[in-house]
Enzyme design. Structure first.
Site, PDB file in Angstrom:
ATOM      1  N   GLU A  27      64.039  37.674 104.894  1.00 44.75           N
ATOM      2  CA  GLU A  27      64.208  37.266 106.376  1.00 44.75           C
ATOM      3  C   GLU A  27      65.275  35.964 106.363  1.00 44.75           C
ATOM      4  O   GLU A  27      65.697  35.405 105.359  1.00 44.75           O
ATOM      5  CB  GLU A  27      62.975  36.725 107.153  1.00 44.75           C
ATOM      6  CG  GLU A  27      62.236  35.945 106.219  1.00 44.75           C
ATOM      7  CD  GLU A  27      61.746  34.541 107.190  1.00 44.75           C
ATOM      8  OE1 GLU A  27      62.170  33.946 108.101  1.00 44.75           O
ATOM      9  OE2 GLU A  27      60.593  33.969 106.865  1.00 44.75           O
ATOM     10  N   LYS A 162      50.476  28.696 106.972  1.00 48.32           N
ATOM     11  CA  LYS A 162      50.421  27.032 106.902  1.00 48.32           C
ATOM     12  C   LYS A 162      49.354  26.700 107.858  1.00 48.32           C
ATOM     13  O   LYS A 162      49.153  27.219 108.645  1.00 48.32           O
ATOM     14  CB  LYS A 162      51.881  26.572 107.110  1.00 48.32           C
ATOM     15  CG  LYS A 162      52.943  26.400 106.435  1.00 48.32           C
ATOM     16  CD  LYS A 162      53.870  25.328 106.607  1.00 48.32           C
ATOM     17  CE  LYS A 162      54.916  25.252 105.708  1.00 48.32           C
ATOM     18  NZ  LYS A 162      55.792  26.162 105.707  1.00 48.32           N
TER      19      LYS A 162
END
Ligand code: PSU
Ligand code: MN
Length: 305
Positions: A27, A162
């Site tokens: 990405e 995260k």
């Protein structure tokens, strides 16, 4: 015009696909909004090298002047890296608008998955995916990455999410979307900087070949993809409590400054890097590299099946 007319494959990617050789998608929001310059460029090049080292062709995906590019030139990577923050962050829903005005953008996991599938790729490596944000019961802030995983036949290798996110809610939402989540040599959904989160993964795989077989089956079953959770290497993992405290502070700051919607993730990523004086950046680079290597190993096995 079909969406495929917007695709431009690099010669290396086009050749590899034609010869059914392994290709790994990467990405570009990690470059444009995930890390500061020049670490973002260093990371992008390192990920491509890690894929190539394991015998697969890297295909970094971005929108460049209105074209869906699969496989970027070094100069283009450099340009995107220098634009850090100054270019559009494109999720799937932004692709048509950016293409219509001939613009450029870093693509999120969701947008990269869409373009990668259009190009006929099967596997994609990233650092961390977007997820359900803390407080989503108020804001409804749930990353389009999770929805895309539920409807696009791609395998995505990540180091979990995260803890700027609500990992428990993220895992629940992945189930709602029908995403096949599996752990690579782990039994818990990893928390990006930390190897564990306390949230179980039902399916564990210990080898790339077994994963490749599972990915092919999921492509038959569909409609969604496979999320492969690959914990950060032990030597690079950060102290979970310390990072948790920093993340909590960053979230409070974001709220105080009225940061919302698509700006939330880049803001928090930037603040965490500042607060940890770059230690989190080193960890981020190590885990992304680890994911690129695993994705390449699986891509090689997929090409053998
Ligand atoms: N998490 C990270 N680093 C990143 C991202 C997420 O640790 O660079 C990027 C990815 O491109 C991901 C996107 O797809 O942020 C998710 O953004 P949002 O939360 O706005 O959906
Ligand atoms: Mn969001």
């Amino acid at each position: 015009m079909s969406a495929k007319a917007l695709l431009d494959l690099s010669p290396a990617v086009a050749e590899a696909l034609a010869a059914r050789r392994p290709v790994v998608a990467l990405e570009s929001t990690i470059i444009t909004h995930g890390m500061p310059y020049p670490k973002n460029l260093e990371t992008a090049l390192m990920l491509e090298a890690a894929v190539a080292e394991r015998g697969a062709v890297p295909a970094t995906i971005a929108v460049i002047e209105g074209r869906f590019r699969v496989g970027l030139e070094r100069a283009e990577l450099e340009q995107l890296a220098r634009l850090s923050g100054g270019v559009v962050k494109a999720s799937r829903r932004d692709l048509s608008a950016v293409a219509a005005r001939g613009g450029s953008a870093g693509t999120t996991v969701a947008a990269t998955m869409y373009i990668a599938e259009l190009a006929g790729l099967e596997i994609f490596a990233t650092g961390g995916i977007g997820g359900v944000h803390r407080g989503a019961e108020e804001t409804f802030d749930i990353s389009a990455d999770l929805v895309e995983l539920g409807r696009t036949r791609l395998a995505v290798v990540c180091a979990g999410a995260k803890s700027i996110l609500d990992i428990g809610k993220t895992v629940e939402y992945l189930e709602s979307q029908g995403v096949a989540v599996c752990g690579y040599r782990c039994d818990e959904f990893p928390a990006f900087y930390a190897r564990t989160s306390g949230h179980r993964i039902d399916h564990r795989f210990d080898g790339a070949r077994d994963l490749a077989r599972m990915i092919r089956l999921q492509r038959e079953i569909g409609p969604g993809g496979v999320l492969i959770a690959n914990p950060i290497p032990e030597a690079h993992a950060l102290d979970a409590d310390a990072i948790e405290k920093r993340i909590g502070e960053a979230i409070v700051e974001a709220r105080a400054q009225g940061i919302e919607k698509k700006d939330v993730t880049p803001f928090l990523l930037g603040r965490i890097v500042e607060m940890t004086e770059g230690r989190s950046l080193e960890a981020n680079m190590a885990l992304a590299r680890n994911n690129a290597s695993l994705a390449a190993e699986i891509a090689v096995e997929l090409a053998r099946l």
